[in-house]
Design a protein around this motif. Structure first.
Motif, short mmCIF file in Angstrom:
data_model
loop_
_atom_site.label_atom_id
_atom_site.label_comp_id
_atom_site.label_asym_id
_atom_site.label_seq_id
_atom_site.Cartn_x
_atom_site.Cartn_y
_atom_site.Cartn_z
N ALA A 1 0.85 -1.19 0.00
CA ALA A 1 0.00 0.00 0.00
C ALA A 1 0.89 1.24 0.00
N ILE A 2 0.69 2.10 -0.99
CA ILE A 2 1.48 3.32 -1.14
C ILE A 2 0.54 4.52 -1.00
N ASN A 3 0.86 5.41 -0.06
CA ASN A 3 0.04 6.58 0.21
C ASN A 3 0.64 7.82 -0.45
N LEU A 4 0.01 8.28 -1.53
CA LEU A 4 0.50 9.47 -2.22
C LEU A 4 0.20 10.76 -1.46
N GLN B 1 13.84 -9.31 -1.41
CA GLN B 1 14.37 -10.12 -0.31
C GLN B 1 13.53 -11.37 -0.09
N LEU B 2 12.21 -11.24 -0.30
CA LEU B 2 11.31 -12.37 -0.11
C LEU B 2 11.19 -13.25 -1.35
N GLY B 3 11.77 -12.80 -2.45
CA GLY B 3 11.66 -13.55 -3.69
C GLY B 3 10.27 -13.50 -4.30
N LEU B 4 9.60 -12.37 -4.14
CA LEU B 4 8.22 -12.23 -4.59
C LEU B 4 8.08 -11.13 -5.64
N ALA B 5 7.09 -11.29 -6.51
CA ALA B 5 6.71 -10.19 -7.38
C ALA B 5 6.01 -9.13 -6.55
N LEU B 6 6.05 -7.88 -7.01
CA LEU B 6 5.49 -6.76 -6.26
C LEU B 6 4.32 -6.14 -7.00
N GLU B 7 3.26 -5.87 -6.26
CA GLU B 7 2.13 -5.10 -6.78
C GLU B 7 1.96 -3.86 -5.90
N LEU B 8 1.97 -2.68 -6.52
CA LEU B 8 1.78 -1.44 -5.79
C LEU B 8 0.30 -1.09 -5.76
N CYS B 9 -0.25 -0.97 -4.56
CA CYS B 9 -1.65 -0.57 -4.37
C CYS B 9 -1.62 0.90 -3.95
N VAL B 10 -1.95 1.78 -4.88
CA VAL B 10 -1.74 3.22 -4.69
C VAL B 10 -3.01 3.88 -4.17
N PHE B 11 -2.84 4.68 -3.11
CA PHE B 11 -3.95 5.40 -2.50
C PHE B 11 -3.61 6.88 -2.37
N THR B 12 -4.64 7.70 -2.20
CA THR B 12 -4.42 9.15 -2.10
C THR B 12 -4.46 9.64 -0.66
N THR B 13 -4.87 8.81 0.28
CA THR B 13 -4.92 9.22 1.68
C THR B 13 -4.34 8.13 2.57
N GLY C 1 -5.68 7.19 5.39
CA GLY C 1 -6.78 6.35 5.85
C GLY C 1 -7.07 5.20 4.92
N GLN C 2 -7.03 5.44 3.61
CA GLN C 2 -7.27 4.38 2.64
C GLN C 2 -6.18 3.32 2.71
N SER C 3 -4.94 3.76 2.89
CA SER C 3 -3.83 2.84 2.98
C SER C 3 -3.92 1.98 4.24
N VAL C 4 -4.28 2.62 5.35
CA VAL C 4 -4.46 1.89 6.61
C VAL C 4 -5.56 0.85 6.47
N ASP C 5 -6.69 1.24 5.88
CA ASP C 5 -7.80 0.31 5.71
C ASP C 5 -7.41 -0.89 4.86
N ALA C 6 -6.62 -0.64 3.79
CA ALA C 6 -6.23 -1.72 2.89
C ALA C 6 -5.41 -2.78 3.62
N ALA D 1 -3.99 -5.44 1.27
CA ALA D 1 -2.57 -5.22 0.98
C ALA D 1 -1.77 -5.92 2.07
N ASP D 2 -0.53 -6.28 1.74
CA ASP D 2 0.28 -7.09 2.65
C ASP D 2 1.21 -6.27 3.52
N ILE D 3 1.70 -5.17 3.00
CA ILE D 3 2.56 -4.27 3.77
C ILE D 3 2.15 -2.84 3.45
N GLY D 4 2.55 -1.93 4.32
CA GLY D 4 2.27 -0.52 4.08
C GLY D 4 3.26 0.34 4.84
N PHE D 5 3.12 1.64 4.67
CA PHE D 5 4.06 2.62 5.22
C PHE D 5 3.24 3.67 5.95
#
Length: 253
Positions: free
Chosen positions: A29-32, A61-73, A75-80, A86-90
């Motif tokens: 999850a990426i918060n713009l 590091q995990l040997g995984l493909a990456l998908e960026l889930c892009v949000f504008t707030t 709150g949306q990133s936290v909810d995801a 979403a699996d990780i966030g910032f």
């Protein structure tokens, strides 16, 4: 990513990857809404920034493909992440968010500041919390969560997102805008006649997080990943590469 945080054998790495990404792809999850950590390329529209760089390093590091889930707030990133969409966030570390998210130690420290009109009688951060003062914040942001607890007399007005705070503050004739210092400094270029109060009213601890249901093993591994990204200079280099001033690498946990 160096080998010190990687499992010693392929089976262990595969098991760890399964904890992080049940779908087989690491969804970040990426918060713009936080310009310190994420932005879109003006030419391509692709997301970039410190958080995107960290997400890519984590996936490698995990040997995984990456998908960026892009949000504008935020709150949306936290909810995801809380809802395991979403699996990780910032995120800025906050006890409210901690109900559903397992945090690492912070990797970056960011100042939260107040913006006021040039003619405002307010001269210091501790003068803001008084009756009749309306503080505009981005709904669901770290500033919203913190000030909701901290302000006893001033009232909070919530903008749809953090980047919309200053425009709403100016258009509505409110007394104070609260947000990331660098965002507010940039907004001053569009809205002359305003000023920042000296210092900061809070220091945001920006960390990585994952759904709490993924368990302590996954959280502990993500925490080790963050510590190594700080120790090896990865975070420092990312801040410099993306031209971020005013944010600092958090100390070792």
């Amino acid at each position: 990513m160096t080998a010190t945080t990687s499992p010693a054998d392929p089976a262990a790495q595969a098991a760890l990857a399964g904890l992080f990404a049940p779908t087989g792809v690491l969804r970040a999850a990426i918060n713009l809404g936080n310009p310190i950590l994420a932005h879109t390329d003006p030419a391509t529209g692709a997301p970039g920034g410190v958080s995107v760089d960290l997400a890519r390093a984590c996936a490698r590091q995990l040997g995984l493909a990456l998908e960026l889930c892009v949000f504008t707030t935020a709150g949306q990133s936290v909810d995801a992440v809380t809802q395991e969409q979403a699996d990780i966030g910032f995120f800025a570390v906050d006890p409210v968010r901690g109900a559903g998210i397992g945090f690492t130690a912070p990797y970056v420290l960011i100042e939260g500041s107040y913006l006021v009109h040039g003619s405002s009688p307010l001269q210091a951060n501790d003068e803001v919390d008084r009756p009749g003062t309306r503080v505009v914040v981005g709904a669901g942001s770290a500033y919203d969560l913190h000030l909701t607890r901290a302000l006893q007399h001033a009232s909070i007005v919530r903008a749809p997102s953090s980047p919309a705070v200053t425009d709403m503050f100016v258009a509505g004739g409110y007394e104070v805008a609260a947000g990331v210092r660098q965002q507010l400094e940039a907004d001053l270029q569009r809205h002359p006649g305003h000023r920042l109060l000296p210092g900061c009213f809070m220091v945001i601890q920006q960390a990585m997080g994952l759904p709490k249901g993924r368990g302590e093993d996954a959280r502990a591994h993500l925490a080790r990943f963050v510590e190594e990204m700080k120790a090896t200079g990865f975070v420092h280099d990312a801040l410099r590469r993306h031209g971020i001033a005013g944010a600092s690498v958090a100390p070792a946990a």
